[in-house]
Design a protein around this motif. Structure first.
Motif, PDB file in Angstrom:
ATOM      1  N   ARG A 127      34.579  99.015  55.947  1.00 16.82           N
ATOM      2  CA  ARG A 127      33.481  99.973  56.146  1.00 16.82           C
ATOM      3  C   ARG A 127      33.518 100.539  57.566  1.00 16.82           C
ATOM      4  N   PHE A 128      33.629  99.635  58.535  1.00 13.23           N
ATOM      5  CA  PHE A 128      33.639 100.074  59.942  1.00 13.23           C
ATOM      6  C   PHE A 128      34.868 100.924  60.224  1.00 13.23           C
ATOM      7  N   ALA A 129      36.028 100.448  59.771  1.00 14.16           N
ATOM      8  CA  ALA A 129      37.280 101.168  60.007  1.00 14.16           C
ATOM      9  C   ALA A 129      37.240 102.554  59.382  1.00 14.16           C
ATOM     10  N   SER A 130      36.607 102.689  58.202  1.00 13.49           N
ATOM     11  CA  SER A 130      36.573 103.991  57.534  1.00 13.49           C
ATOM     12  C   SER A 130      35.835 105.025  58.376  1.00 13.49           C
ATOM     13  N   VAL A 131      34.827 104.598  59.112  1.00 14.83           N
ATOM     14  CA  VAL A 131      34.097 105.518  59.995  1.00 14.83           C
ATOM     15  C   VAL A 131      34.848 105.662  61.322  1.00 14.83           C
ATOM     16  N   TYR A 132      35.172 104.526  61.939  1.00 14.32           N
ATOM     17  CA  TYR A 132      35.810 104.545  63.255  1.00 14.32           C
ATOM     18  C   TYR A 132      37.180 105.225  63.231  1.00 14.32           C
ATOM     19  N   LEU A 133      37.986 104.927  62.203  1.00 13.35           N
ATOM     20  CA  LEU A 133      39.331 105.496  62.121  1.00 13.35           C
ATOM     21  C   LEU A 133      39.352 106.813  61.340  1.00 13.35           C
ATOM     22  N   ASN A 134      38.161 107.270  60.954  1.00 11.13           N
ATOM     23  CA  ASN A 134      38.021 108.593  60.333  1.00 11.13           C
ATOM     24  C   ASN A 134      38.810 108.722  59.033  1.00 11.13           C
ATOM     25  N   PHE A 135      38.627 107.747  58.121  1.00 16.64           N
ATOM     26  CA  PHE A 135      39.312 107.831  56.837  1.00 16.64           C
ATOM     27  C   PHE A 135      38.905 109.134  56.148  1.00 16.64           C
ATOM     28  N   GLU A 136      39.891 109.832  55.591  1.00 19.38           N
ATOM     29  CA  GLU A 136      39.601 111.111  54.937  1.00 19.38           C
ATOM     30  C   GLU A 136      39.987 111.119  53.468  1.00 19.38           C
ATOM     31  N   SER A 137      40.659 110.063  53.002  1.00 20.85           N
ATOM     32  CA  SER A 137      41.084 110.057  51.605  1.00 20.85           C
ATOM     33  C   SER A 137      41.191 108.631  51.100  1.00 20.85           C
ATOM     34  N   LEU A 138      41.367 108.539  49.803  1.00 20.94           N
ATOM     35  CA  LEU A 138      41.572 107.243  49.175  1.00 20.94           C
ATOM     36  C   LEU A 138      42.839 106.583  49.728  1.00 20.94           C
ATOM     37  N   ALA A 139      43.821 107.403  50.058  1.00 19.03           N
ATOM     38  CA  ALA A 139      45.078 106.875  50.610  1.00 19.03           C
ATOM     39  C   ALA A 139      44.838 106.113  51.915  1.00 19.03           C
ATOM     40  N   ASP A 140      43.874 106.577  52.732  1.00 16.23           N
ATOM     41  CA  ASP A 140      43.554 105.882  53.979  1.00 16.23           C
ATOM     42  C   ASP A 140      43.028 104.471  53.673  1.00 16.23           C
ATOM     43  N   PHE A 141      42.155 104.361  52.645  1.00 11.20           N
ATOM     44  CA  PHE A 141      41.635 103.053  52.246  1.00 11.20           C
ATOM     45  C   PHE A 141      42.760 102.178  51.692  1.00 11.20           C
ATOM     46  N   GLU A 142      43.602 102.784  50.851  1.00 16.00           N
ATOM     47  CA  GLU A 142      44.703 102.029  50.256  1.00 16.00           C
ATOM     48  C   GLU A 142      45.636 101.474  51.331  1.00 16.00           C
ATOM     49  N   SER A 143      45.910 102.272  52.340  1.00 13.30           N
ATOM     50  CA  SER A 143      46.772 101.841  53.437  1.00 13.30           C
ATOM     51  C   SER A 143      46.132 100.677  54.198  1.00 13.30           C
ATOM     52  N   ALA A 144      44.831 100.790  54.487  1.00 13.33           N
ATOM     53  CA  ALA A 144      44.122  99.728  55.208  1.00 13.33           C
ATOM     54  C   ALA A 144      44.097  98.443  54.375  1.00 13.33           C
ATOM     55  N   ILE A 145      43.880  98.573  53.070  1.00 14.87           N
ATOM     56  CA  ILE A 145      43.848  97.397  52.194  1.00 14.87           C
ATOM     57  C   ILE A 145      45.234  96.755  52.121  1.00 14.87           C
ATOM     58  N   ALA A 146      46.274  97.581  52.049  1.00 14.35           N
ATOM     59  CA  ALA A 146      47.643  97.048  52.027  1.00 14.35           C
ATOM     60  C   ALA A 146      47.928  96.257  53.301  1.00 14.35           C
ATOM     61  N   THR A 147      47.467  96.763  54.442  1.00 14.86           N
ATOM     62  CA  THR A 147      47.650  96.069  55.716  1.00 14.86           C
ATOM     63  C   THR A 147      46.906  94.736  55.698  1.00 14.86           C
ATOM     64  N   LEU A 148      45.685  94.731  55.146  1.00 12.80           N
ATOM     65  CA  LEU A 148      44.916  93.486  55.044  1.00 12.80           C
ATOM     66  C   LEU A 148      45.656  92.470  54.174  1.00 12.80           C
ATOM     67  N   ARG A 149      46.268  92.924  53.108  1.00 13.87           N
ATOM     68  CA  ARG A 149      46.990  92.012  52.207  1.00 13.87           C
ATOM     69  C   ARG A 149      48.250  91.460  52.859  1.00 13.87           C
ATOM     70  N   GLU A 150      48.906  92.301  53.672  1.00 12.26           N
ATOM     71  CA  GLU A 150      50.138  91.859  54.359  1.00 12.26           C
ATOM     72  C   GLU A 150      49.833  90.806  55.402  1.00 12.26           C
ATOM     73  N   ARG A 151      48.710  90.980  56.092  1.00 13.06           N
ATOM     74  CA  ARG A 151      48.352  90.079  57.183  1.00 13.06           C
ATOM     75  C   ARG A 151      46.898  89.661  57.013  1.00 13.06           C
ATOM     76  N   PRO A 152      46.661  88.599  56.240  1.00 12.43           N
ATOM     77  CA  PRO A 152      45.290  88.142  56.013  1.00 12.43           C
ATOM     78  C   PRO A 152      44.597  87.776  57.333  1.00 12.43           C
ATOM     79  N   ALA A 153      43.285  87.851  57.311  1.00 16.09           N
ATOM     80  CA  ALA A 153      42.497  87.494  58.498  1.00 16.09           C
ATOM     81  C   ALA A 153      42.901  86.098  58.965  1.00 16.09           C
ATOM     82  N   GLY A 154      43.039  85.949  60.276  1.00 11.51           N
ATOM     83  CA  GLY A 154      43.381  84.658  60.845  1.00 11.51           C
ATOM     84  C   GLY A 154      44.866  84.460  61.091  1.00 11.51           C
TER      85      GLY A 154
END
Length: 159
Positions: A127-154
């Motif tokens: 949510r924060f990243a979508s505002v701060y990083l100015n997400f403009e499309s579903l692809a922006d969310f998909e990219s962020a989610i892919a990054t989260l999956r590659e490198r889990p928190a911690g």
């Protein structure tokens, strides 16, 4: 050599420090002073100046309350406590102050929020990243989610 602190009552250009103590967990120093001219006592608060340069170019004092407000919005409806949000804001302020600069660009504050927020709650992070990083499309969310999956928190960063 200290700076001149005028007496607020008689305007005498000097005062004597009677007592000093840290306040706000060391972020400021409270000094009790006495005027040698009129004998009255007064209190001063000294804090290290930290200003944020906004997008518009205007500088304003760093506000932990603004960090808390932004993070709280991102965490709305999530299982995140007020205490955890306050700790995150304190951590962000520590990171920003550690830069050693008296003025920091607003982007540095946003970047300082992202990683600890990701550790706290991945949905709030998105949510924060979508505002701060100015997400403009579903692809922006998909990219962020892919990054989260590659490198889990911690897990440590590889970049």
């Amino acid at each position: 050599m200290g700076s001149v602190v005028r007496c607020p009552f008689c305007r005498h250009p000097d005062s004597r420090v009677v007592d000093s103590r840290e306040v706000d967990e060391g972020a400021a120093i409270r000094r009790r002073r006495s005027c040698p001219e009129c004998g009255r006592r007064f209190t001063t608060i000294e804090e290290a100046s930290l200003r944020v340069i906004k997008r518009s170019g205007v500088a304003e004092p760093f506000s932990r309350a603004k960090v808390i407000s932004g993070v709280r919005k991102a965490c709305q409806g999530r299982p995140v406590t007020e205490h955890a949000i306050a700790l995150l804001a304190e951590q962000v302020e520590d990171v920003v102050r550690a830069s050693g600069s008296a003025e920091v660009p607003f982007g540095d504050v946003g970047r300082a929020i992202l990683e600890p927020l990701r550790e706290l709650d991945e949905v709030a992070y998105l949510r924060f990243a979508s505002v701060y990083l100015n997400f403009e499309s579903l692809a922006d969310f998909e990219s962020a989610i892919a990054t989260l999956r590659e490198r889990p928190a911690g897990s440590p960063r590889r970049d």
